[in-house]
Design a protein around this motif. Structure first.
Motif, short mmCIF file in Angstrom:
data_model
loop_
_atom_site.label_atom_id
_atom_site.label_comp_id
_atom_site.label_asym_id
_atom_site.label_seq_id
_atom_site.Cartn_x
_atom_site.Cartn_y
_atom_site.Cartn_z
N THR A 116 0.85 -1.19 0.00
CA THR A 116 0.00 0.00 0.00
C THR A 116 0.88 1.24 0.00
O THR A 116 2.06 1.20 0.39
CB THR A 116 -0.91 0.04 1.24
OG1 THR A 116 -0.10 0.20 2.41
CG2 THR A 116 -1.73 -1.24 1.36
N SER A 117 0.28 2.32 -0.45
CA SER A 117 0.92 3.63 -0.31
C SER A 117 0.30 4.32 0.90
O SER A 117 -0.44 3.71 1.67
CB SER A 117 0.70 4.44 -1.59
OG SER A 117 -0.68 4.76 -1.75
N GLN A 118 0.56 5.60 1.01
CA GLN A 118 -0.02 6.36 2.11
C GLN A 118 -1.37 6.94 1.72
O GLN A 118 -1.80 7.95 2.28
CB GLN A 118 0.94 7.47 2.54
CG GLN A 118 2.19 6.96 3.24
CD GLN A 118 3.10 8.06 3.69
OE1 GLN A 118 3.41 8.98 2.92
NE2 GLN A 118 3.55 7.99 4.94
N HIS A 176 -5.46 3.34 3.85
CA HIS A 176 -4.57 2.18 3.64
C HIS A 176 -4.54 1.27 4.86
O HIS A 176 -4.42 0.05 4.72
CB HIS A 176 -3.16 2.66 3.27
CG HIS A 176 -2.48 3.45 4.35
ND1 HIS A 176 -1.73 2.88 5.34
CD2 HIS A 176 -2.45 4.79 4.60
CE1 HIS A 176 -1.25 3.80 6.14
NE2 HIS A 176 -1.67 4.98 5.73
N ASP A 177 -4.64 1.84 6.05
CA ASP A 177 -4.71 0.98 7.25
C ASP A 177 -5.99 0.17 7.28
O ASP A 177 -5.99 -1.00 7.68
CB ASP A 177 -4.62 1.85 8.51
CG ASP A 177 -3.24 2.45 8.70
OD1 ASP A 177 -2.26 1.83 8.22
OD2 ASP A 177 -3.13 3.52 9.33
N LEU A 222 4.37 -0.90 3.46
CA LEU A 222 3.90 0.48 3.23
C LEU A 222 5.01 1.21 2.48
O LEU A 222 6.10 1.46 3.01
CB LEU A 222 3.60 1.17 4.56
CG LEU A 222 3.20 2.65 4.47
CD1 LEU A 222 1.93 2.82 3.66
CD2 LEU A 222 3.03 3.24 5.87
N TYR A 274 -2.86 -1.62 -3.15
CA TYR A 274 -3.87 -0.59 -2.84
C TYR A 274 -3.17 0.77 -2.80
O TYR A 274 -2.38 1.06 -1.89
CB TYR A 274 -4.53 -0.88 -1.49
CG TYR A 274 -5.54 0.17 -1.08
CD1 TYR A 274 -6.74 0.29 -1.78
CD2 TYR A 274 -5.28 1.03 -0.03
CE1 TYR A 274 -7.67 1.25 -1.42
CE2 TYR A 274 -6.23 1.99 0.35
CZ TYR A 274 -7.40 2.09 -0.36
OH TYR A 274 -8.34 3.05 0.00
N CYS A 275 -3.45 1.57 -3.82
CA CYS A 275 -2.88 2.92 -3.92
C CYS A 275 -3.62 3.64 -5.04
O CYS A 275 -4.54 3.09 -5.66
CB CYS A 275 -1.37 2.86 -4.21
SG CYS A 275 -0.95 2.01 -5.74
#
Length: 1011
Positions: free
Chosen positions: A155-157, A161-162, A188, A209-210
């Motif tokens: 994931t990115s920020q 994302h959490d 991450l 996921y980003c």
């Protein structure tokens, strides 16, 4: 209603709103009653548009001036922006403000996955778009379809994302009973070097996921690290695909989940949002509890009204519980308790070359949450342009594995001599020949030679197959050349440990014990089986316990039956008989012909209890008979329980040496016991080294009794050459369960608990991956299933059945003879007591028992205390022998008479009885003289007795009761043979004579009649 700001979009919005409201008013389905109370038309729907990134001030002004001023009761928030940056933050801010004011929100926003779940939990929001949970469920369904158990998350920020990682973990927990997933890495990415964690990972499947722009940079860095090749599968979320406009830098074969966020889809959702609101209002208005509540908010940002709508939370519950009919073939629109859509549909996308060779996102399937098999996928172009799915695991590698056979961990059997292969149930080929012996040999021919190759199977082989399948490696099984487990001798290691130290093998897999000495030179995995040092002994046939017939019940139960149940039943039956009018009728003296007493009650109780086929006297009273039946029912239940459990105790008792453990003084100090026990183990193993280290005296003694293999030690124990054999506990437990005669058993507690592990060279790269798999196998129950399959079992009863027909020896039913001898001794004691009674007690008891109470206790005792009883016994003897006297031919087997004249002795009991009666007659003559003397004394005192009857009538006649003096009838021999009252002890007869003042003459006359 808040809608995205686009050119020429207001006209489409207005048309959709008018169509939705008109459809509600003209609906052929559910009729809405709230139209009668509220005016709901196009003018009641206040719509406005919002730009992509409005400022917080603009959002607040829009909410205060355009919504609160017109008393809105709900906000329909529909947005298809997918920038996941400032636009997502503004949407989050707007929804939080609405929740703070208490106004329900019906939302459809494409970037809802970016909304913070924790921040929105307290908001009054319903989400019409597929949620983040739906996306993760669809992505994992792809992994389940292709059996990809392990994966990583990147994931990115990006906002949420959490929540994405948490949603994946929660979905894995929900599916753990159906399919087992393992998250190998969760990365991450803040800089490209963060992806280096995936380089050394076993993961070949990645969930991404980003945003689309972030995906471009992440996938470019992944390509540099060579983790986007043919064997790597990347599965993207909706945020990466966005509006299905791919980037050329994306690798071919990517998969993704997607839902339509186009303007057309947004306009179609307007009707659904309006229906949800209308159905919620309908349910709210029709509820009688809401008659005094209004849907007018009366809120103001100027401080004039309430700061929060109090009815908003209540109204939101009605909105959340609505059910709006959906399209044909689809379920109704409904919501969970969190306001999330229950049923959602997502498209499965595949990045592949199009007609013009450009990459396009093509729909290859559909995932439907409401269907059990919700995933439907067509052909896929896989990474690298392949048409076959990758394995999802690292590429195969080869390992050389060394072993040493030991059932049940590794069993060996010869291969098929023709094909040189192992059958399915015989495992895999394993080499027994040394490397030097294999040079220049044809491998195919060597497979058929049992001296070169054998078939290996067992617990460790099945576990190795699972490792090979999960980790994707090939292997060669080779037996250790010196056949030793590995101990330190003269400063050098031998056996399996030596092969690892000398780097002749990559791994050792067998029942190799972990100990501190071995851990110092090799690396072990976590234990796959716990074990310790145990002792096995053999059972010796013993005898049945002499008290086995008493063991079905404990002492308290026998005491309860013998001293409570029997006594209470006997006394109760006798008491009821004594109280019953048809029984004793509470009389001390028994009535005529009533053959019952307390002792006879005991005889009845014991006969019924053991169902003995003996003659018993039954009570006459109804209550006593009923109580007898109750006792009979108790006896049936008691005997059923007793006999059912007796068989379990009437078996041969087996004896064995019951050692407490290795530290038992009989083993630890073998010379302290005479004769010394014989026991041994296998040299050059863990058990041998442990005993040498901690029990030096024992180790020195047992060297003479050691065996080279475990099977020889077991045979020595069975044959009696050894009293015990010491070895690994799990191995001994297995051999005990496989013993055909069920003679083996392990005793005592296990010593030096440790475990079996896989051994590798120091700092081996394989330790980590095998440890991870072992933990997974333990968690999902694979190790336990293997243990149950290979370790558990019961001894085979084949030989036991053959021995069950052997004749029983005397000692095997000694308890029956013991019971018989005890009964004989008790009978002898009772006989002695009987003699003592007649010799010493009866005379004293006869003087005191005037009322006949003893007859209530025992009829025989009552008769023995009276003269009449003796007379009646003589009458019975006379009656029983009368027929024989009339038929002298039947009195002797030879047909001769039983006696003759001339003073010769008589040969039968009848003659002896006559002899005794004649002796009694002489005694009666003496009594007659005494009576005459007494009569003279009575006359001297002025008492004149009545004259006696004629002398000739005394031997044969007696006046009968009720006869008059003028017409007197006398008792003859036939009357004397009638049944007598056997229980009465009266000296004065009232049965045949009413003259109470002539007692002595009556008794004498009766005796003369008998004579």
């Amino acid at each position: 209603m808040i809608l995205p700001h686009i050119a020429f979009g207001q006209r489409e919005y207005t048309r959709a709103i008018n169509s939705a409201i008109t459809g509600l008013q003209r609906s052929r389905g559910r009729k809405l009653e709230f139209f009668k109370k509220y005016n709901f038309a196009q003018t009641q729907v206040r719509s406005t548009t919002m730009k992509l990134t409005p400022s917080p001030t603009a959002i607040l002004n829009s909410l205060c001036k355009e919504f609160l001023s017109v008393n809105v009761s709900a906000i329909l928030y529909l947005m298809n922006y997918e920038k996941y940056g400032r636009s997502t933050a503004s949407a989050q801010y707007f929804l939080q403000l609405a929740g703070y004011l208490g106004i329900p929100v019906i939302a459809w926003n494409a970037d809802n996955s970016g909304l913070e779940r924790r921040a929105s939990q307290s908001s009054l929001q319903l989400q019409l778009a597929p949620s983040l949970e739906h996306q993760t469920a669809a992505m994992l369904s792809i992994l389940e379809r292709y059996k990809w158990h392990q994966f990583s998350i990147v994931t990115s920020q990006i906002a949420g994302h959490d929540d994405f990682v948490q949603a994946v973990r929660e979905r894995i927990l929900d599916m753990q009973d159906v399919f087992k997933f393992t998250i190998l890495n969760a990365v991450l990415v803040t800089k490209p070097s963060d992806l280096s964690e995936l380089v050394n990972s076993e993961s070949r499947v990645v969930l991404l996921y980003c945003t689309r722009d972030e995906a471009l940079r992440i996938l470019a860095a992944a390509a540099d690290y060579k983790i986007t090749g043919e064997n790597y599968v990347w599965v993207a979320a909706q945020s990466v695909i966005e509006n299905r406009q791919p980037l050329s830098q994306f690798p071919v074969g990517m998969l993704g989940v997607h839902f339509d966020t186009s303007m057309t889809s947004l306009v179609n959702e307007i009707a659904t949002a309006v229906k949800v609101y209308a159905y919620g209002v309908e349910d709210f208005v029709n509820d009688p509890r809401n008659e005094k509540l209004s849907l007018n908010t009366q809120l103001s940002c100027e401080g004039a009204g309430d700061s929060r709508w109090k009815v908003g939370d209540r109204f939101f519950k009605y909105l959340r519980n609505v059910s709006v009919e959906g399209d044909p073939g689809k379920p109704n629109t409904e919501f969970t308790a969190d306001g999330v859509l229950k049923a959602a549909e997502l498209k499965i996308m595949n990045l592949r070359p199009g007609v013009s060779k450009q990459l396009i996102w093509e729909e290859i399937g559909v995932w439907k949450s409401w269907e059990r098999e919700g995933l439907d996928i067509k052909d896929i172009v896989w990474p690298g342009g392949s048409h076959t799915p990758p394995q999802g695991v690292p590429e195969k590698f080869h390992m050389r594995i060394t072993f040493l056979e030991e059932p049940p961990y590794i069993n060996v059997a010869p291969p098929d001599p023709i094909t040189g292969k192992c059958s399915i149930n015989r495992g895999v080929l394993c080499r027994f020949a040394a490397d030097s012996d294999m040079s220049g040999l044809d491998v195919t021919q060597a497979h058929r030679n049992a001296s070169y190759y054998q078939c290996c199977s067992g617990f460790c082989i099945d576990l190795l197959e699972k490792f090979s399948e999960e980790l994707g490696f090939t292997y060669e099984l080779v037996r250790v050349e010196d056949g030793k487990w590995g101990t330190l001798e003269n400063g050098k290691w031998n056996g399996l440990i030596a092969d690892l130290i000398n780097r002749k093998t990559d791994m050792v897999m067998t029942s190799l014990m972990i100990n501190s000495d071995r851990e110092a030179v090799v690396d072990f995995t976590v234990p796959f089986m716990e074990s310790g040092i145990a002792i096995v002994v053999a059972k010796r046939t013993g005898i049945i316990s002499p008290t086995a017939f008493l063991e079905p019940f404990d002492t308290a139960s026998w005491m309860l039956v013998g001293f409570v149940a029997i006594q209470a039943s006997a006394f109760t039956i006798f008491l009821f008989e004594w109280l019953s009018p048809s029984g004793f009728d509470m009389k001390v003296a028994p009535s005529t012909n009533h053959r019952f007493s307390l002792f006879r009650t005991y005889w009845l109780v014991w006969a019924v209890l053991f169902q003995a086929a003996v003659h018993v006297d039954c009570p006459k009273g109804f209550t006593a008979r009923f109580m007898t039946n109750v006792w009979a029912m108790f006896a049936v239940v008691f005997l059923a329980i007793y006999t059912a459990n007796l068989a379990a105790f009437m078996i041969t008792r087996e004896e064995f040496h019951e050692f407490s453990g290795i530290d038992d003084h009989r083993l630890a100090k073998p010379f302290s016991h005479k004769p010394m026990y014989k026991f041994g183990t296998i040299p050059s193993g863990h058990t041998d080294s442990t005993l040498k280290k901690y029990f030096r005296e024992m180790h020195a003694y047992m060297k003479r009794h050691n065996r080279s293999v475990v099977s020889e030690g077991i045979e020595a124990v069975l044959s009696g050459e050894l009293d015990a054999f010491i070895y690994d506990g799990t191995v001994l437990d297995y051999l005990v369960s496989q013993d055909e005669d069920c003679r083996l058993l392990t005793v005592g507690s296990w010593y030096a608990m440790t475990g079996y592990g896989l051994a590798f060279q120091r700092n081996s790269k394989y330790v980590r991956m095998f440890n991870q798999r072992l933990l997974d196998f333990r968690e999902n129950g694979d190790l336990e299933r293997l243990r149950r399959y290979w370790m558990t079992g019961s001894c085979k009863p084949g030989k036991q059945e053959r021995k069950s027909s052997d004749p029983l020896a005397l000692e095997q039913f000694l308890s029956a003879f013991l019971l018989l001898m005890s009964g004989i001794l008790l009978a002898a004691v009772l006989l002695l007591l009987e003699h003592l009674y007649f010799k010493y007690v009866r005379h004293h008891l006869a003087r005191t028992d005037r009322g006949g109470c003893c007859a209530l206790i025992s009829l025989s005792m009552g008769k023995s205390l009276t003269f009449r009883g003796a007379v009646y016994e003589a009458q019975d003897m006379y009656r029983n022998n009368r027929y024989r006297g009339r038929n002298p031919q039947s009195q002797h087997p030879g047909g001769h008479r039983a006696f003759s004249g001339g003073g010769r002795t008589c040969g039968c009991s009848y003659c002896e009885g006559l002899h005794n009666l004649w002796a009694t007659r002489r005694e009666l003559e003496a009594c007659r003289l005494r009576i005459r003397h007494l009569e003279k004394q009575m006359e001297a005192h002025g008492i004149r007795p009545l004259p006696p009857p004629p002398p000739q009538s005394l031997p044969s006649l007696l006046p009968l009761p009720g006869s008059s003096p003028g017409n007197r009838r006398y008792m003859n021999d036939e009357d004397a043979l009638r049944t007598r009252d056997m229980t009465r002890n009266h000296v004065t007869s009232t049965e045949y004579c009413g003259q109470l003042y002539r007692p002595c003459r009556t008794e004498i006359a009766e005796m003369e009649t008998v004579l």
